[in-house]
Design an enzyme around this catalytic site. Structure first.
Site, PDB file in Angstrom:
ATOM      1  N   HIS A  22       0.800  -1.235   0.000  1.00  0.00           N
ATOM      2  CA  HIS A  22       0.000   0.000   0.000  1.00  0.00           C
ATOM      3  C   HIS A  22       0.824   1.272   0.000  1.00  0.00           C
ATOM      4  O   HIS A  22       0.270   2.360  -0.128  1.00  0.00           O
ATOM      5  CB  HIS A  22      -0.927   0.034   1.216  1.00  0.00           C
ATOM      6  CG  HIS A  22      -0.191   0.291   2.504  1.00  0.00           C
ATOM      7  ND1 HIS A  22       0.470  -0.693   3.191  1.00  0.00           N
ATOM      8  CD2 HIS A  22      -0.002   1.432   3.223  1.00  0.00           C
ATOM      9  CE1 HIS A  22       1.022  -0.180   4.278  1.00  0.00           C
ATOM     10  NE2 HIS A  22       0.761   1.114   4.315  1.00  0.00           N
TER      11      HIS A  22
HETATM   12  C1  UD1 Z   1      -1.627   5.918   5.538  1.00  0.00           C
HETATM   13  C2  UD1 Z   1      -0.260   6.439   5.998  1.00  0.00           C
HETATM   14  C3  UD1 Z   1       0.800   5.368   5.825  1.00  0.00           C
HETATM   15  C4  UD1 Z   1       0.399   4.084   6.526  1.00  0.00           C
HETATM   16  C5  UD1 Z   1      -1.005   3.668   6.094  1.00  0.00           C
HETATM   17  C6  UD1 Z   1      -1.460   2.505   6.927  1.00  0.00           C
HETATM   18  C7  UD1 Z   1       0.049   8.849   5.603  1.00  0.00           C
HETATM   19  C8  UD1 Z   1       0.756   9.861   4.806  1.00  0.00           C
HETATM   20  N1  UD1 Z   1       0.156   7.595   5.181  1.00  0.00           N
HETATM   21  O1  UD1 Z   1      -1.520   5.622   4.155  1.00  0.00           O
HETATM   22  O2  UD1 Z   1       2.017   5.812   6.404  1.00  0.00           O
HETATM   23  O3  UD1 Z   1       1.312   3.082   6.203  1.00  0.00           O
HETATM   24  O4  UD1 Z   1      -1.934   4.750   6.288  1.00  0.00           O
HETATM   25  O5  UD1 Z   1      -2.417   1.729   6.285  1.00  0.00           O
HETATM   26  O6  UD1 Z   1      -0.569   9.181   6.586  1.00  0.00           O
HETATM   27  N2  UD1 Z   1      -9.006   4.695   1.844  1.00  0.00           N
HETATM   28  C9  UD1 Z   1     -10.236   4.079   1.789  1.00  0.00           C
HETATM   29  N3  UD1 Z   1     -10.738   3.574   2.954  1.00  0.00           N
HETATM   30  C10 UD1 Z   1     -10.081   3.665   4.141  1.00  0.00           C
HETATM   31  C11 UD1 Z   1      -8.829   4.280   4.174  1.00  0.00           C
HETATM   32  C12 UD1 Z   1      -8.294   4.793   3.011  1.00  0.00           C
HETATM   33  O7  UD1 Z   1     -10.867   3.990   0.745  1.00  0.00           O
HETATM   34  O8  UD1 Z   1     -10.612   3.205   5.180  1.00  0.00           O
HETATM   35  C13 UD1 Z   1      -8.466   5.313   0.622  1.00  0.00           C
HETATM   36  C14 UD1 Z   1      -8.540   6.826   0.738  1.00  0.00           C
HETATM   37  O9  UD1 Z   1      -9.758   7.284   0.266  1.00  0.00           O
HETATM   38  C15 UD1 Z   1      -7.395   7.273  -0.112  1.00  0.00           C
HETATM   39  C16 UD1 Z   1      -6.399   6.111  -0.034  1.00  0.00           C
HETATM   40  O10 UD1 Z   1      -7.106   5.008   0.488  1.00  0.00           O
HETATM   41  O11 UD1 Z   1      -7.790   7.420  -1.428  1.00  0.00           O
HETATM   42  C17 UD1 Z   1      -5.202   6.429   0.819  1.00  0.00           C
HETATM   43  O12 UD1 Z   1      -5.583   6.699   2.167  1.00  0.00           O
HETATM   44  P1  UD1 Z   1      -4.659   7.624   3.094  1.00  0.00           P
HETATM   45  O13 UD1 Z   1      -5.171   7.594   4.467  1.00  0.00           O
HETATM   46  O14 UD1 Z   1      -4.462   8.940   2.447  1.00  0.00           O
HETATM   47  O15 UD1 Z   1      -3.240   6.934   3.037  1.00  0.00           O
HETATM   48  P2  UD1 Z   1      -2.797   5.420   3.254  1.00  0.00           P
HETATM   49  O16 UD1 Z   1      -2.306   4.888   1.979  1.00  0.00           O
HETATM   50  O17 UD1 Z   1      -3.854   4.665   3.944  1.00  0.00           O
HETATM   51  N1  UDP Z   2      -3.140  -5.310   9.172  1.00  0.00           N
HETATM   52  C1  UDP Z   2      -4.388  -5.875   9.398  1.00  0.00           C
HETATM   53  N2  UDP Z   2      -5.133  -6.241   8.306  1.00  0.00           N
HETATM   54  C2  UDP Z   2      -4.703  -6.074   7.027  1.00  0.00           C
HETATM   55  C3  UDP Z   2      -3.414  -5.500   6.830  1.00  0.00           C
HETATM   56  C4  UDP Z   2      -2.667  -5.123   7.922  1.00  0.00           C
HETATM   57  O1  UDP Z   2      -4.804  -6.054  10.537  1.00  0.00           O
HETATM   58  O2  UDP Z   2      -5.440  -6.424   6.089  1.00  0.00           O
HETATM   59  C5  UDP Z   2      -2.343  -4.890  10.335  1.00  0.00           C
HETATM   60  C6  UDP Z   2      -0.972  -5.506  10.415  1.00  0.00           C
HETATM   61  O3  UDP Z   2      -1.036  -6.767  11.066  1.00  0.00           O
HETATM   62  C7  UDP Z   2      -0.208  -4.478  11.216  1.00  0.00           C
HETATM   63  C8  UDP Z   2      -0.814  -3.174  10.770  1.00  0.00           C
HETATM   64  O4  UDP Z   2      -2.081  -3.509  10.214  1.00  0.00           O
HETATM   65  O5  UDP Z   2      -0.445  -4.626  12.603  1.00  0.00           O
HETATM   66  C9  UDP Z   2       0.051  -2.561   9.727  1.00  0.00           C
HETATM   67  O6  UDP Z   2      -0.605  -1.536   9.104  1.00  0.00           O
HETATM   68  P1  UDP Z   2      -0.261  -1.056   7.638  1.00  0.00           P
HETATM   69  O7  UDP Z   2       0.507  -2.083   6.911  1.00  0.00           O
HETATM   70  O8  UDP Z   2      -1.528  -0.576   7.077  1.00  0.00           O
HETATM   71  O9  UDP Z   2       0.608   0.245   7.928  1.00  0.00           O
HETATM   72  P2  UDP Z   2       2.163   0.503   8.197  1.00  0.00           P
HETATM   73  O10 UDP Z   2       2.598  -0.371   9.296  1.00  0.00           O
HETATM   74  O11 UDP Z   2       2.870   0.248   6.911  1.00  0.00           O
HETATM   75  O12 UDP Z   2       2.205   1.946   8.524  1.00  0.00           O
END
Ligand code: UD1
Ligand code: UDP
Length: 364
Positions: free
Chosen positions: A207
């Site tokens: 992601h």
């Molecule tokens: C964010 C964090 C990243 C972290 C990740 C964990 C920042 C800059 N990035 O990235 O460090 O690793 O969370 O998962 O804060 N979206 C949905 N449904 C949701 C959540 C997100 O559809 O429940 C979509 C949003 O609409 C957006 C995209 O996913 O288009 C990205 O979401 P965003 O929260 O901006 O960043 P992440 O990639 O989730």
């Molecule tokens: N995780 C989860 N379900 C998923 C993917 C990740 O519960 O489908 C959990 C994972 O076990 C870990 C955390 O989410 O505890 C990691 O989050 P993510 O990879 O979204 O973010 P990052 O750690 O890269 O910021």
């Protein structure tokens, strides 16, 4: 004694779960503010329900925006909440936009900030996470570091000269994994539901912005996952961000793609997979703590001790490197768990906060 905890993204719910429990035990009142950054049921609610995290007192519902707009709107709303709640300290986790907005809102109001998972560095300033974590560290009053590498990073940057307390406490994700392992075993049936054979499938997640926002990198990773899937089933709980980019670029994934799963299902997938492929920060550690080798689909990692220990290899998005790492490490087992403390990080954090917030004249 009151703390406001600010969170918003999936990994923060997991990190905060055990700390919230420890704060309660230590007699520290906690007000939870969810920025709304993650909002799908399986990206947010599922963690609050399964992990029994208290319901947020506020949900700001700010999401799906560019970095500036998201951080800016969070900052404005968080300032209002903090002015109303008047906490003794604000707690933030990790390196997301919610982390930076929370720390900045508090610091500008002269409220002490406690940063959990402080001191990590990937040394890649193109990553939004690197910017968020460096700025958050600098404006925090107490830095809870998971590893000695994190402490060394801070010292190198001159933090010993600042009005900041550095505490080494281990990693709260280890606390969570230990605490919830038995429950996951009882409650999750994901292995049976998906018809997976224990020890024979590969677990993947993807992601990070540096991969999803580059068509070339995304294509290359997808091609490697498809080749591996032809040998061992690849299970890929797919982040909504990645789903959107794959669809818009018409990239086909032959892997077993499923919706994001809850933490209990994730723990069981980790327990029974043969190996992990990921660009996640948290999953790299959880792979190690579950005894699994991790192929990291990034060019740098902030969890360098995993690479040094021979538990993790960085392949970037290069499909050749990913495939050759898979051939080399697909049967490798990890037999130690020594890198991230003892699983008592949350207790140490609560103890330290209590000490910090108790006025000196009252302390004995
Ligand atoms: C964010 C964090 C990243 C972290 C990740 C964990 C920042 C800059 N990035 O990235 O460090 O690793 O969370 O998962 O804060 N979206 C949905 N449904 C949701 C959540 C997100 O559809 O429940 C979509 C949003 O609409 C957006 C995209 O996913 O288009 C990205 O979401 P965003 O929260 O901006 O960043 P992440 O990639 O989730
Ligand atoms: N995780 C989860 N379900 C998923 C993917 C990740 O519960 O489908 C959990 C994972 O076990 C870990 C955390 O989410 O505890 C990691 O989050 P993510 O990879 O979204 O973010 P990052 O750690 O890269 O910021």
């Amino acid at each position: 004694m009151k703390i406001v905890t600010i969170l918003g993204a999936r990994p923060q719910f997991i990190k905060a779960a055990t700390v919230s429990r420890a704060l309660k035990k230590a007699g520290i009142a906690e007000c939870l503010v969810h920025t709304g950054q993650h909002f799908d049921k399986n990206m947010s609610d599922v963690f609050f329900e399964e992990m029994e995290i208290p319901r947020p007192d506020y949900n700001l519902e700010i999401h799906s925006l560019g970095h500036g707009a998201m951080t800016g709107r969070m900052l404005e709303k968080l300032e209002e909440v903090l002015q109303k709640e008047k906490p003794d300290a604000v707690m933030v986790y990790g390196d997301t936009n919610s982390t930076l907005a929370g720390a900045l809102a508090a610091a500008k109001l002269h409220i002490p900030v406690a940063h959990v998972e402080a001191g990590l560095r990937s040394f890649n300033m193109q990553m939004p996470e690197e910017i968020n974590r460096i700025l958050t560290d600098r404006i925090s009053r107490v830095l809870f570091c998971p590893t000695s590498t994190a402490v060394a990073n801070l010292k190198r940057e001159g933090f010993s000269r600042f009005d900041t307390k550095i505490v080494t406490c281990g990693d709260v994700m280890y606390d969570a994994l230990k605490y919830y392992a038995v429950r996951a075993e009882k409650k999750s049936s994901i292995i049976q539901q998906l018809g997976l054979k224990r020890g024979e499938f590969v677990l993947a997640t993807l992601h990070r912005e540096e991969n999803t926002n580059s068509p070339e990198r995304l294509r290359s990773i997808a091609s490697a996952l498809n080749t591996i899937h032809a040998q061992s089933p690849v299970v890929l709980p797919l982040h909504p961000r990645t789903r959107k980019y794959l669809a818009s670029l018409n990239i086909e994934l032959k892997a077993h793609v499923i919706d994001p799963v809850g933490y209990f299902d994730m723990l069981m997938l980790l327990k029974h997979c043969r190996l992990v492929l990921t660009d996640s920060g948290g999953l790299q550690k959880e792979a190690y703590l579950s005894g699994k080798f991790c192929i990291t689909l990034r060019d740098q990692t902030e969890w360098v001790e995993l690479v040094r220990a021979g538990a993790n290899v960085l392949t970037g998005a290069d499909s050749k490197k990913i495939l050759s790492a898979y051939q080399k490490y697909r049967s490798k087992k990890i037999t130690t768990r020594a890198l991230y403390g003892k699983g008592d990080a949350a207790e140490k954090i609560a103890r330290e906060l209590k000490k910090m917030l108790t006025p000196r004249r009252v302390r004995r």
